[in-house]
Design an enzyme around this catalytic site. Sequence first.
Site, PDB file in Angstrom:
ATOM      1  N   ASP A 137      11.322  20.181  -1.468  1.00  0.00           N
ATOM      2  CA  ASP A 137      10.946  18.806  -1.804  1.00  0.00           C
ATOM      3  C   ASP A 137      11.866  18.327  -2.921  1.00  0.00           C
ATOM      4  O   ASP A 137      11.880  18.911  -4.015  1.00  0.00           O
ATOM      5  CB  ASP A 137       9.481  18.767  -2.247  1.00  0.00           C
ATOM      6  N   ASP A 170      13.145  13.245   2.066  1.00  0.00           N
ATOM      7  CA  ASP A 170      13.336  14.121   0.910  1.00  0.00           C
ATOM      8  C   ASP A 170      12.586  15.448   0.972  1.00  0.00           C
ATOM      9  O   ASP A 170      12.541  16.171  -0.026  1.00  0.00           O
ATOM     10  CB  ASP A 170      12.953  13.383  -0.375  1.00  0.00           C
ATOM     11  N   GLU A 171      12.010  15.802   2.102  1.00  0.00           N
ATOM     12  CA  GLU A 171      11.328  17.091   2.172  1.00  0.00           C
ATOM     13  C   GLU A 171      11.326  17.628   3.603  1.00  0.00           C
ATOM     14  O   GLU A 171      11.374  16.876   4.566  1.00  0.00           O
ATOM     15  CB  GLU A 171       9.897  17.006   1.634  1.00  0.00           C
TER      16      GLU A 171
END
Length: 361
Positions: free
Chosen positions: A10, A105-106
């Site tokens: 993350d 983003d993860e």
Amino acid sequence: MKQRKIIHVDMDAFFASVEQRDFPQYRGKPLIVGGSPDKRGVVSTCSYEARKFGIHSAMSSARAVRLCPHGIFVRPRMQAYKEVSEQIRKIFHEYTDFVEPLSLDEAFMDVTENKLKIPYATEMARKIKRQIFLKTGLTASAGVSYNKFLAKVASDIKKPNGLTVVTPNNGTRFIEKLTIDKFFGVGKVTGKKMRRLGIRTGLQLKERTLKELIDLFGKNGKFYYDIARGIDNRQVNPHRVRKSLGSEITLPQDISGTENMLNILTEISEEVEKHLVNKKLKGKTITLKVKYSDFQTVTRCRTLSREVNDSETIMQHIKDLLQKTNAENEKVRLLGISLSNFPNDKKKFVQLEFDFVKMFY
């Protein structure tokens, strides 16, 4: 059966970190990425300097500026974030093809069998974090465990730039000490209900029987029963079937009157139709989202006997669904429409990113 090795990565304050990287004048300062505070904007994310003032994502920008009057507000640059996301995704694929992105983003990675033949998932997580920093100049936090639930929770424990490992030997102890608000999959409303029932930790959740949890939380009760015991058999799926597609608008001003709302909803439905047609999708379930001026959010949905993707049909049902809300008597700040329940064709329909969202900045 071989013990699985799952990594969840993350990025730290992703949008804000990209802005601080690209614009040195923002570094070390409370930066808020999102809509303007004087135009009904919403916070997308913020830097850790801003979080010290109690600012968080999905907060209204107007409230954010009250909490931090000297905060710097910038609009999102989605193309820049997507480019960085692609760089990160390439790093993941150097280790495994079993990569399941959750957003820009993860992502989850199953590294039980990995391309580089590295025996330890913790070593891989360190290498991945290091490569991300060298390639992008950004930090990431990672969680390593034997299932997706624990890896996801672990990645949030030591942010920013953290690494947390939960092994089969310490998994039970880790879960029992975990507070309910840290449980991935337990939302704010459910968390509040659990605390009201005296369930504040993983141990207290574990003490409840399966029947109790199903009686209290319906079908989700089984999920809560399992995760309290560290059971999560979900696979890392590199080809996630799209579950929904929609569009929503945060309005410049609160509005009242269903006629005004229907005019806006018609525009939204046309936007949704355009995206459905472009992606060659049709869905059976139509969902209306309404957020009142007090930030209370309600959804109403209807499942049809056939798949649709045209604005006219969507609006026929949206009109009925709107009547099932309290919009007639309340002021409204956000309206949204989404379609779901698509044909289950994994070869044809693949979710690559998140749904389209429109806001007035």
